[in-house]
Design a protein around this motif. Sequence first.
Motif, PDB file in Angstrom:
ATOM      1  N   PRO A  70      10.103  -0.342  -9.850  1.00 26.72           N
ATOM      2  CA  PRO A  70       9.634  -0.415  -8.664  1.00 26.72           C
ATOM      3  C   PRO A  70       8.222  -0.407  -8.658  1.00 26.72           C
ATOM      4  O   PRO A  70       7.666   0.118  -9.449  1.00 26.72           O
ATOM      5  CB  PRO A  70      10.197   1.048  -8.049  1.00 26.72           C
ATOM      6  CG  PRO A  70      10.945   1.364  -9.020  1.00 26.72           C
ATOM      7  CD  PRO A  70      10.850   0.862 -10.453  1.00 26.72           C
ATOM      8  N   GLY A  72       5.037  -0.326  -5.320  1.00 26.07           N
ATOM      9  CA  GLY A  72       4.323  -0.180  -3.940  1.00 26.07           C
ATOM     10  C   GLY A  72       3.166  -0.920  -4.211  1.00 26.07           C
ATOM     11  O   GLY A  72       2.886  -2.260  -4.384  1.00 26.07           O
ATOM     12  N   GLY A  73       1.951  -0.150  -3.985  1.00 24.75           N
ATOM     13  CA  GLY A  73       0.840  -0.916  -3.875  1.00 24.75           C
ATOM     14  C   GLY A  73       0.062  -1.121  -5.413  1.00 24.75           C
ATOM     15  O   GLY A  73      -1.036  -1.624  -5.401  1.00 24.75           O
ATOM     16  N   THR A  75      -1.179   1.021  -7.310  1.00 26.86           N
ATOM     17  CA  THR A  75      -2.562   1.726  -7.661  1.00 26.86           C
ATOM     18  C   THR A  75      -2.400   2.868  -8.592  1.00 26.86           C
ATOM     19  O   THR A  75      -3.145   3.654  -8.552  1.00 26.86           O
ATOM     20  CB  THR A  75      -3.280   2.215  -6.226  1.00 26.86           C
ATOM     21  OG1 THR A  75      -2.155   3.270  -5.619  1.00 26.86           O
ATOM     22  CG2 THR A  75      -3.293   1.067  -5.209  1.00 26.86           C
ATOM     23  N   GLY A  76      -1.121   3.132  -8.928  1.00 25.14           N
ATOM     24  CA  GLY A  76      -0.850   4.217  -9.844  1.00 25.14           C
ATOM     25  C   GLY A  76      -1.691   4.030 -11.067  1.00 25.14           C
ATOM     26  O   GLY A  76      -2.163   3.214 -11.627  1.00 25.14           O
ATOM     27  N   CYS A 144       1.090   2.279  -1.130  1.00 27.90           N
ATOM     28  CA  CYS A 144       2.382   2.400  -0.071  1.00 27.90           C
ATOM     29  C   CYS A 144       2.793   3.812  -0.109  1.00 27.90           C
ATOM     30  O   CYS A 144       3.129   4.458  -1.015  1.00 27.90           O
ATOM     31  CB  CYS A 144       3.499   1.359  -0.512  1.00 27.90           C
ATOM     32  SG  CYS A 144       2.748  -0.331  -0.442  1.00 27.90           S
ATOM     33  N   GLY A 154      -1.035  13.521  -4.358  1.00 31.32           N
ATOM     34  CA  GLY A 154      -1.917  14.648  -3.896  1.00 31.32           C
ATOM     35  C   GLY A 154      -3.010  14.442  -2.787  1.00 31.32           C
ATOM     36  O   GLY A 154      -2.509  14.203  -1.710  1.00 31.32           O
TER      37      GLY A 154
HETATM   38  C1  FAD Z   1      -9.290   4.693  -6.129  1.00 30.07           C
HETATM   39  C2  FAD Z   1      -8.013   5.474  -6.276  1.00 30.07           C
HETATM   40  C3  FAD Z   1      -7.805   6.839  -5.929  1.00 30.07           C
HETATM   41  C4  FAD Z   1      -6.772   7.590  -6.057  1.00 30.07           C
HETATM   42  N1  FAD Z   1      -6.771   8.948  -5.702  1.00 30.07           N
HETATM   43  C5  FAD Z   1      -5.596   9.590  -5.928  1.00 30.07           C
HETATM   44  C6  FAD Z   1      -5.619  10.913  -5.271  1.00 30.07           C
HETATM   45  O1  FAD Z   1      -6.473  11.378  -4.823  1.00 30.07           O
HETATM   46  N2  FAD Z   1      -4.552  11.611  -5.486  1.00 30.07           N
HETATM   47  C7  FAD Z   1      -3.197  10.992  -6.201  1.00 30.07           C
HETATM   48  O2  FAD Z   1      -2.198  11.647  -6.243  1.00 30.07           O
HETATM   49  N3  FAD Z   1      -3.322   9.700  -6.667  1.00 30.07           N
HETATM   50  C8  FAD Z   1      -4.462   9.260  -6.328  1.00 30.07           C
HETATM   51  N4  FAD Z   1      -4.430   7.768  -6.883  1.00 30.07           N
HETATM   52  C9  FAD Z   1      -3.353   7.238  -7.540  1.00 30.07           C
HETATM   53  C10 FAD Z   1      -2.371   6.630  -6.641  1.00 30.07           C
HETATM   54  O3  FAD Z   1      -2.999   5.816  -5.646  1.00 30.07           O
HETATM   55  C11 FAD Z   1      -1.205   7.150  -6.324  1.00 30.07           C
HETATM   56  O4  FAD Z   1      -0.532   7.629  -7.422  1.00 30.07           O
HETATM   57  C12 FAD Z   1      -0.422   6.437  -5.276  1.00 30.07           C
HETATM   58  O5  FAD Z   1       0.524   7.536  -4.750  1.00 30.07           O
HETATM   59  C13 FAD Z   1       0.411   5.241  -5.830  1.00 30.07           C
HETATM   60  O6  FAD Z   1       0.970   4.459  -4.689  1.00 30.07           O
HETATM   61  P1  FAD Z   1       1.522   3.054  -4.998  1.00 30.07           P
HETATM   62  O7  FAD Z   1       1.915   2.453  -3.844  1.00 30.07           O
HETATM   63  O8  FAD Z   1       0.376   2.279  -5.238  1.00 30.07           O
HETATM   64  O9  FAD Z   1       2.543   3.223  -6.197  1.00 30.07           O
HETATM   65  P2  FAD Z   1       2.507   2.302  -7.303  1.00 30.07           P
HETATM   66  O10 FAD Z   1       1.353   2.352  -8.311  1.00 30.07           O
HETATM   67  O11 FAD Z   1       3.189   0.945  -7.205  1.00 30.07           O
HETATM   68  O12 FAD Z   1       3.735   2.957  -8.251  1.00 30.07           O
HETATM   69  C14 FAD Z   1       3.642   4.268  -8.773  1.00 30.07           C
HETATM   70  C15 FAD Z   1       4.862   4.681  -9.196  1.00 30.07           C
HETATM   71  O13 FAD Z   1       6.029   4.965  -8.258  1.00 30.07           O
HETATM   72  C16 FAD Z   1       7.030   4.008  -8.415  1.00 30.07           C
HETATM   73  N5  FAD Z   1       7.324   3.553  -7.135  1.00 30.07           N
HETATM   74  C17 FAD Z   1       6.662   2.755  -6.229  1.00 30.07           C
HETATM   75  N6  FAD Z   1       7.397   2.594  -5.202  1.00 30.07           N
HETATM   76  C18 FAD Z   1       8.617   3.035  -5.220  1.00 30.07           C
HETATM   77  C19 FAD Z   1       9.763   3.207  -4.420  1.00 30.07           C
HETATM   78  N7  FAD Z   1       9.722   2.521  -3.416  1.00 30.07           N
HETATM   79  N8  FAD Z   1      10.780   3.842  -4.848  1.00 30.07           N
HETATM   80  C20 FAD Z   1      10.765   4.229  -6.227  1.00 30.07           C
HETATM   81  N9  FAD Z   1       9.877   4.218  -7.115  1.00 30.07           N
HETATM   82  C21 FAD Z   1       8.494   3.824  -6.716  1.00 30.07           C
HETATM   83  C22 FAD Z   1       6.530   3.106  -9.586  1.00 30.07           C
HETATM   84  O14 FAD Z   1       7.674   2.466 -10.398  1.00 30.07           O
HETATM   85  C23 FAD Z   1       5.483   3.897 -10.291  1.00 30.07           C
HETATM   86  O15 FAD Z   1       6.275   4.410 -11.287  1.00 30.07           O
HETATM   87  C24 FAD Z   1      -5.628   6.969  -6.665  1.00 30.07           C
HETATM   88  C25 FAD Z   1      -5.669   5.670  -7.176  1.00 30.07           C
HETATM   89  C26 FAD Z   1      -6.869   4.855  -6.911  1.00 30.07           C
HETATM   90  C27 FAD Z   1      -6.817   3.485  -7.684  1.00 30.07           C
END
Ligand code: FAD
Length: 469
Positions: A70, A72-73, A75-76, A144, A154
């Motif tokens: 899966p 989302g954005g 950014t993990g 996302c 967090g």
């Molecule tokens: C500049 C920057 C700053 C950040 N600051 C923080 C911060 O302050 N705190 C923090 O906690 N994180 C931070 N992060 C990390 C990241 O943004 C978070 O982890 C965010 O929650 C990930 O969301 P995403 O939509 O990009 O998920 P993705 O990177 O797409 O996925 C993350 C994980 O979730 C799973 N996933 C995604 N969508 C679903 C779904 N619908 N159902 C089941 N599983 C799913 C994926 O398989 C993966 O394992 C930061 C990242 C960046 C680049």
Amino acid sequence: MTNQSIALQKIQNIVGPQGWIETKGGMEPYLREWRGRYQGAAAAVISPKSTNEMARVLKICNKAGLGVVPQGGNTGLVGGGVPDFPGGDGIVISTQRLNVIRDINPLNQTMTVEAGVILAHIQQAAKDVGLLFPLSLGAEGTCCIGGNISTNAGGVQVLRYGNTRDLVLGLEVVLADGRTWDGLRSLRKDNTGYDLKHLFMGAEGSLGIITAAVLKLYSRPQAKETALCGCANAGNLLEIFQRLNTSVGNTLSAFEIMNRFSLEIAVKHVLAVNNPFENPHSQYALIELSGHDGIRSTLKYILDQALEDGLIADAFIAKSRAESDQLWAIRHAIPEAQKHEGGSIKHDISVPVSSIEEFLTRASDLVEANLPGGRICAFGHAGDGNIHFNISQPLGADTDAYLKNWDTINRIIHDLIVSIGGSFSAEHGIGQMKRGDLKRYKSDVELDLMRALKKALDPCNTMNPGKVI
Ligand SMILES: Cc1cc2nc3c(=O)[nH]c(=O)nc-3n(C[C@H](O)[C@H](O)[C@H](O)COP(=O)(O)OP(=O)(O)OC[C@H]3O[C@@H](n4cnc5c(N)ncnc54)[C@H](O)[C@@H]3O)c2cc1C
């Protein structure tokens, strides 16, 4: 045709051309991690448009033995959303077309959203009805809500509002076998057996795909006050934290720290980021109070006292929203700024707040002993005990050679953190990056329970194989 190619054909028919990418160039952004540390391969990237499409796709994948990641954005920061299929034969399921805000209910103070809605859009939609969705992090313009929930993100407001799991009332999840669990309840009290939603929050896509969620909204604070303080050491900074906590309680909505190096590289490398102080300080605290109109005078009083007592050397209280944004810009610029300083070995750790100073001192000594010349970039959500303890390469070092120290240094710092009662992953999760740490630091009982859950919910290992457990 193999089973898998037949399955792929069926999936393509379900999602249609708008939900199907198989070209190398088209898939590239979905196969690379934000920091560039992980690069994967997949047979296709697909984007279902509805929960029903998602369920049909997962049923096919589960039957055909096709792994799914899966996303989302993307950014993990631990490689969780990047595929790790040895033969490149699984698929990435992007939630980008599940992007509808289904309902906003101001009386309940809830919002029902699909998993692919971008966090910043949720914040704006709440604001449009005079309410607040408090989750806030540097990646909010791209990440996302499904990703936020799956990583239990967090961010900068945990101190007052909790982690993402504290902001969720209900979930809709498609399980590995294609069944849909409709747990989209907007209840604040519901003691009817195991609270299943918590299984999927923080599971990083290893147990099912979240397709929608009911989120908690809050009243918007009347006023917000932001200040930056310069201090001689972390101990002073924590003393201020304690004073604020005692005097203003949960009006304190953020308490971020930045060491001198992290602030200076943000100012040096990121346009429009400015340091309000003339003289440098060893540590900085970015403080935010959210509450009623009188909080500015309270903040000023506490900081004046701290100046008098020699706890802080300088303080700047923002006089406008624009000045407050400028202070936050320093904090948000740090992840980007580190990239300009060459290789960086990273740690996302947490300790009880009372152990932050001990951690910083002992970890800095360990860096000096094991990585001479490494430049410590320590910043983060100190009010939650969460420090991003990163080490930029020594000046002039070769980046590739430097990054070869990653595992050794992680081991040293994580051993320290666990020995003082902390966590080796405060908010980013396990993904691919920290599976070894999970094995090393979790007890046999914890690992057995995690494996039992995985087996019960995903016996064919369809969901995000190679991640977490
Ligand atoms: C500049 C920057 C700053 C950040 N600051 C923080 C911060 O302050 N705190 C923090 O906690 N994180 C931070 N992060 C990390 C990241 O943004 C978070 O982890 C965010 O929650 C990930 O969301 P995403 O939509 O990009 O998920 P993705 O990177 O797409 O996925 C993350 C994980 O979730 C799973 N996933 C995604 N969508 C679903 C779904 N619908 N159902 C089941 N599983 C799913 C994926 O398989 C993966 O394992 C930061 C990242 C960046 C680049």
